[in-house]
Design an enzyme around this catalytic site. Structure first.
Site, PDB file in Angstrom:
ATOM      1  N   CYS A 142       0.817  -1.221   0.000  1.00  0.00           N
ATOM      2  CA  CYS A 142       0.000   0.000   0.000  1.00  0.00           C
ATOM      3  C   CYS A 142       0.852   1.272   0.000  1.00  0.00           C
ATOM      4  CB  CYS A 142      -0.978  -0.029   1.169  1.00  0.00           C
ATOM      5  SG  CYS A 142      -2.381   1.089   0.940  1.00  0.00           S
ATOM      6  N   HIS A 235      -4.496  -4.888   0.312  1.00  0.00           N
ATOM      7  CA  HIS A 235      -4.251  -5.417   1.653  1.00  0.00           C
ATOM      8  C   HIS A 235      -4.707  -6.869   1.752  1.00  0.00           C
ATOM      9  CE1 HIS A 235      -2.845  -1.850   3.800  1.00  0.00           C
ATOM     10  NE2 HIS A 235      -3.725  -1.150   3.113  1.00  0.00           N
ATOM     11  N   GLU A 237      -3.496  -9.090   3.407  1.00  0.00           N
ATOM     12  CA  GLU A 237      -3.306  -9.574   4.778  1.00  0.00           C
ATOM     13  C   GLU A 237      -4.489  -9.261   5.692  1.00  0.00           C
ATOM     14  OE1 GLU A 237      -2.286  -5.268   5.171  1.00  0.00           O
ATOM     15  OE2 GLU A 237      -2.028  -6.807   3.628  1.00  0.00           O
ATOM     16  N   ARG A 249     -14.449   3.448  12.355  1.00  0.00           N
ATOM     17  CA  ARG A 249     -13.513   4.433  12.923  1.00  0.00           C
ATOM     18  C   ARG A 249     -13.695   5.790  12.266  1.00  0.00           C
ATOM     19  NH1 ARG A 249      -7.949   3.473  10.510  1.00  0.00           N
ATOM     20  NH2 ARG A 249      -9.118   4.463   8.798  1.00  0.00           N
TER      21      ARG A 249
END
Length: 301
Positions: A142, A235, A237, A249
């Site tokens: 990223c 991403h 992961e 958030r």
């Protein structure tokens, strides 16, 4: 085969609870095979969660892997206990004279900040430049991709008008490159970024081989011809709920975020999303460790 991580690291108990083979340092010293040693430069704020996510993927191979955790500076973290950083993380000066089989440089929430305004940019540039001579293969993720492209190819930061957030379909290149060996022709992966990585720009200004991309996300996966650098703009992961956590958030912070695309069932954020990218994520990290690290790295540096 197991992943060998420092005694007492919180990830150890989490992974053991998931029946993932984690080896203690003491047991690992009695193994006759040579383990791989990876350097993990963690730029994410919530370092423990990031450690766990990556170590899940790195543990799912037949290779024994040792991990050194690296921090870029000693600033006081708001999201990770300082004793954790002091206990488990090394400073660059401690490892500068060593060589590593592989290295991972994570993303960071710095998408909309110029490189020159990143407080640790000079140190990061030094580390990334150092990696070319001291690491067999480095995987950038990223924002780490943007940093690597700036340092190696002088590519400027390209920002999207809106944040790219969601799970997207990618097309695998018709290539014999072993990094995508076993990949389906199309696969899903999550993204969470403001940075844009247009495939045509990457092809025009670098020597990278783009191994997977899409019209929506641009480049997803690319590698240098010598396999020494790998760039992953998404991403893989991430856990199933990571995009949900980020969305909530940002809502709480009053940022009015868009709903992550192709993620919540029926686009209903009250429902629990599924992880539909896990198998290809494991394959990606397994291929990288095997073909780009293990098969290339010298037995003795």
């Amino acid at each position: 085969m197991p992943i060998n991580i420092p005694n007492g690291l919180p990830a150890a108990s989490v992974l053991a609870g998931e029946q993932i083979f984690v080896m203690t340092e003491e047991r690992a010293t009695h193994q006759d095979i040579r383990p791989l040693t990876l350097l993990f430069l963690n730029l994410m704020p919530k370092k423990i969660a990031t450690e766990i996510q990556y170590m899940r993927k790195l543990s799912n191979t037949p290779l024994q892997v040792n991990i050194d955790l690296l921090r870029v500076d000693k600033h006081i973290s708001k999201n990770t206990p300082q004793p954790h950083l002091d206990t488990f993380y090394k400073d660059f000066e401690e490892i500068e004279g060593r060589n590593y089989d592989g290295m991972i440089i994570t993303g960071a929430p710095l998408d909309q900040i110029d490189f020159s305004d990143v407080t640790y940019w000079d140190k990061l540039e030094k580390i990334i430049t150092w990696s070319k001579e001291h690491v067999t293969s480095t995987l950038f993720s990223c924002w780490g991709v943007a940093a690597g492209l700036k340092i190696f190819y002088d590519l400027p930061l390209i920002n999207r008008k809106e944040k790219l957030s969601g799970v997207f379909l990618h097309h695998t290149a018709q290539s014999l490159n072993p990094l995508i060996r076993g990949f389906d022709d199309t696969f899903l992966a999550p993204h969470s970024r403001f940075i844009d990585f247009p495939s045509d720009v990457i092809r025009k200004h670098t020597d990278l081989e783009i191994l997977a991309d899409s019209e929506i996300t641009g480049m997803f996966l690319a590698a240098t011809p010598d396999r020494r650098q790998v760039f992953v703009t998404g991403h893989p992961e991430y856990d199933a709920t990571t995009l949900s956590d980020e969305y909530r958030r940002d809502l709480a912070a009053g940022k009015d975020p868009k709903l992550p695309e192709n993620y919540f069932p029926h686009d209903d954020p009250t429902q629990i999303p599924s992880c539909v990218w896990r198998s290809h994520a494991s394959l990606l990290f397994g291929n990288w460790l095997n073909y780009y690290v293990y098969q290339i790295t010298p037995y003795k540096w």
